[in-house]
Motif scaffolding. Structure first.
Motif, short mmCIF file in Angstrom:
data_model
loop_
_atom_site.label_atom_id
_atom_site.label_comp_id
_atom_site.label_asym_id
_atom_site.label_seq_id
_atom_site.Cartn_x
_atom_site.Cartn_y
_atom_site.Cartn_z
N ASP A 1 39.13 47.15 58.02
CA ASP A 1 39.74 45.83 56.77
C ASP A 1 39.41 46.12 55.34
O ASP A 1 38.32 46.90 55.41
N ALA B 1 40.70 36.33 46.38
CA ALA B 1 40.12 37.92 47.43
C ALA B 1 41.54 38.16 48.07
O ALA B 1 41.87 37.04 48.26
N GLN C 1 37.58 41.73 46.02
CA GLN C 1 37.00 40.29 45.71
C GLN C 1 37.48 40.36 44.10
O GLN C 1 36.89 41.50 43.46
N GLN D 1 42.57 40.26 50.94
CA GLN D 1 42.72 40.56 52.69
C GLN D 1 43.87 41.83 53.21
O GLN D 1 44.41 41.24 53.25
N HIS E 1 38.71 44.32 51.90
CA HIS E 1 37.73 43.27 51.18
C HIS E 1 38.13 42.81 49.82
O HIS E 1 36.93 43.77 49.43
#
Length: 535
Positions: A297, A355, A301, A357, A299
């Motif tokens: 994954d 953020a 931000q 994803q 991420h």
């Protein structure tokens, strides 16, 4: 045996208790002298009640406590008295007369007070911090009076109730989650005009994930699929509209849950029918999207102007990387990821905290899954640094908001009279500017055979450049030179004394008419005096 009988005799125990009574009495006298009579009395009463609780009935021989138990009782009493005196005489960490209240909506796992301790806004205003969860908040909002928030919470086994008016809000908890919907609190704060990070408009716009996904789709249309690779998704408002997709497996997301809740992986059409029946019971909307076997994954931000990226890979083998064991690693932010989060930060009027994803599929492609706002989860070992960045951002926004609020209050309180004066000033100025026009209109009036107005010059009376009737030289020489009469010029006070019920046009017309009549009569008198003065 005799030693044991003497050791556990009740008389020895009673003597020890009497000694403890005398010690506590001496302590009560000292507390009264130190704290004052009223506070010392409360300390002694609390101490006595706690001692009675631990003392119990007089012990008998075989079951009597030892000196070690007495020491424990004394320690408990002393600890209770210490805690009670601390609560009675503790002082708040802010100035009640000069402070601004900051409300942070977050769970109790994070103590935000240490990030705002000693901070000030507007130079010398302390920051009063109040932290609570959505379920602990009740409020009343007024369109002109602000917002009054009541907090009912339990801290260390005791119920705590507070009431205050927040000057600024930080939302760090999901307003809508599994079996929870606190949209009414967001509405109440916005109704009172309380500023926040992110803005309450942005927080309200991000309550429903399909609404956010629709805005992400607009970004993809503007940038293209290569620059903004948003995953394909299908929205169903209810279970009756759900149809099985052409390819499996798919991911079904039910409602607006977060942190992996409400997500199901479906491998065939039979499982899809089963989950459809479950959605019929929940009465929620749902979305479906294709399942990609992912490496990890992603991420990304953004907090203010600070960017960070993390890679999270599941170790337990779960297709949800945030469930079970996972390996987390902070990685550098490349330009394409920075573009993603920058585009998202411009949604809904601007997101100070946001953020993105995504996933890195095994086929080498990347896909954007969703976007989050100020309630995003902080990851990695840099969580403390991220919270400090959020605290600095909140103080910066709070400083600007409080400064604007104080400026608007000063203008509203002291700016009404200058505004009225400025409205009256143009009227007086227009009336004053109308006076020469009225004199000019009155000065050009004449009678057939009579001369026009004469104006005084350095060489004597000078006729106006207009055809004049024939007048005898004697009459012309004896004609007096008219002097400008200041009394005929109306003053602004005279204009302001006109009937207030008349409109502006009526007042102007009346002033001009009066000036014309006065100037006409004055000119007639001067003309006849000049012509017939010697006759």
């Amino acid at each position: 045996m005799n030693y044991l009988r003497r050791r556990f005799s009740s008389s020895d125990i009673q003597k020890d208790l009497e000694d403890e009574d005398s010690k506590q009495q001496n302590f009560g006298n000292a507390a009264s002298n130190f704290f004052g009579f009223g506070a010392g009395k409360k300390v002694v009463e609390e101490m006595s009640s706690m001692r009675t609780k631990f003392k119990g009935p007089s012990p008998s021989a075989p079951n009597s406590p030892s000196r070690g138990n007495l020491a424990n009782i004394t320690g408990n009493i002393s600890g209770g008295v210490t805690n009670m005196t601390k609560g009675l005489f503790s002082k708040p960490g802010y100035n009640k007369d000069k402070c601004k209240c900051l409300l942070i909506v977050d769970d109790q796992h994070t103590d935000w007070s240490k990030y705002f301790r000693g901070k000030k806004v507007l130079g010398d205003y302390d920051v009063r911090l109040e932290q609570a969860e959505f379920r602990e908040i009740s409020l009343s909002s007024y369109s002109e009076g602000g917002c009054v928030v009541d907090i009912h919470s339990h801290r260390s086994g005791s119920k705590v109730a507070k009431s205050f008016k927040p000057d600024f809000v930080l939302i760090r908890q999901h307003p809508v989650d599994v079996n929870e919907n606190w949209k009414s609190v967001i509405l109440g704060l916005y109704y009172a005009g309380v500023p926040s990070v992110n803005s309450l408009e942005a927080v309200y716009s991000m309550l429903d994930k399909p609404w956010v996904f629709a805005h992400l789709a607009q970004i993809q249309k503007n940038l293209g699929k290569e620059q903004f690779p948003l995953i394909e998704q299908t929205f169903f408002p209810n279970h009756r509209e759900m149809t099985a997709p052409a390819k499996f497996p798919v991911i079904v997301k039910i409602g607006n849950a977060s942190n992996g809740a409400g997500k199901v992986k479906i491998d065939n059409s039979y499982d899809f029918q089963d989950v459809t029946s479950v959605i019929a019971v929940t009465n929620c909307y749902s979305t479906t999207e294709p399942y990609y076997d992912s490496k990890y994954d992603i991420h990304i931000q953004k907090i203010g102007n600070n960017y960070k990226a993390y890679m999270r890979k599941s170790i337990s083998g779960n297709w949800k990387a945030n469930i079970g064991s996972a390996m987390l690693e902070q990685i550098s932010v490349n330009e394409i990821w920075k573009l993603w989060v920058d585009e998202v930060s411009q949604l809904f009027g601007g997101l100070d905290i946001c953020a993105v994803q995504g996933i890195q599929a095994k086929d080498g492609r990347q896909y954007i899954i969703e976007a989050k706002g100020s309630s995003m989860t902080l990851l990695g070992e840099s969580q403390e640094d991220d919270r400090r960045l959020i605290a600095d951002l909140v103080l910066q926004k709070m400083q600007l908001s409080c400064k604007q609020s104080s400026t608007s209050k000063s203008l509203s309180s002291g700016g009404m009279q200058p505004a009225a004066t400025s409205r009256n000033t143009p009227q007086a100025g227009n009336s004053a500017r109308q006076v020469p026009n009225g004199q000019a209109m009155g000065g050009t009036a004449k009678i057939d055979g009579g001369p026009p107005n004469m104006v005084g010059g350095p060489g004597g009376p000078v006729p106006a450049p207009r055809p004049q009737p024939q007048v005898s030289p004697r009459a012309t020489s004896s004609m007096p030179i008219p002097q400008p009469q200041q009394s005929n010029r109306p003053q602004p006070q005279q204009v302001n004394n006109i009937n207030a019920n008349m409109s502006l046009a009526d007042k102007t017309e009346a002033v001009i008419r009066d000036l014309q009549e006065e100037d006409t009569m004055s000119n007639l008198k001067k003309t006849f005096a000049g012509i017939f003065g010697d006759m």
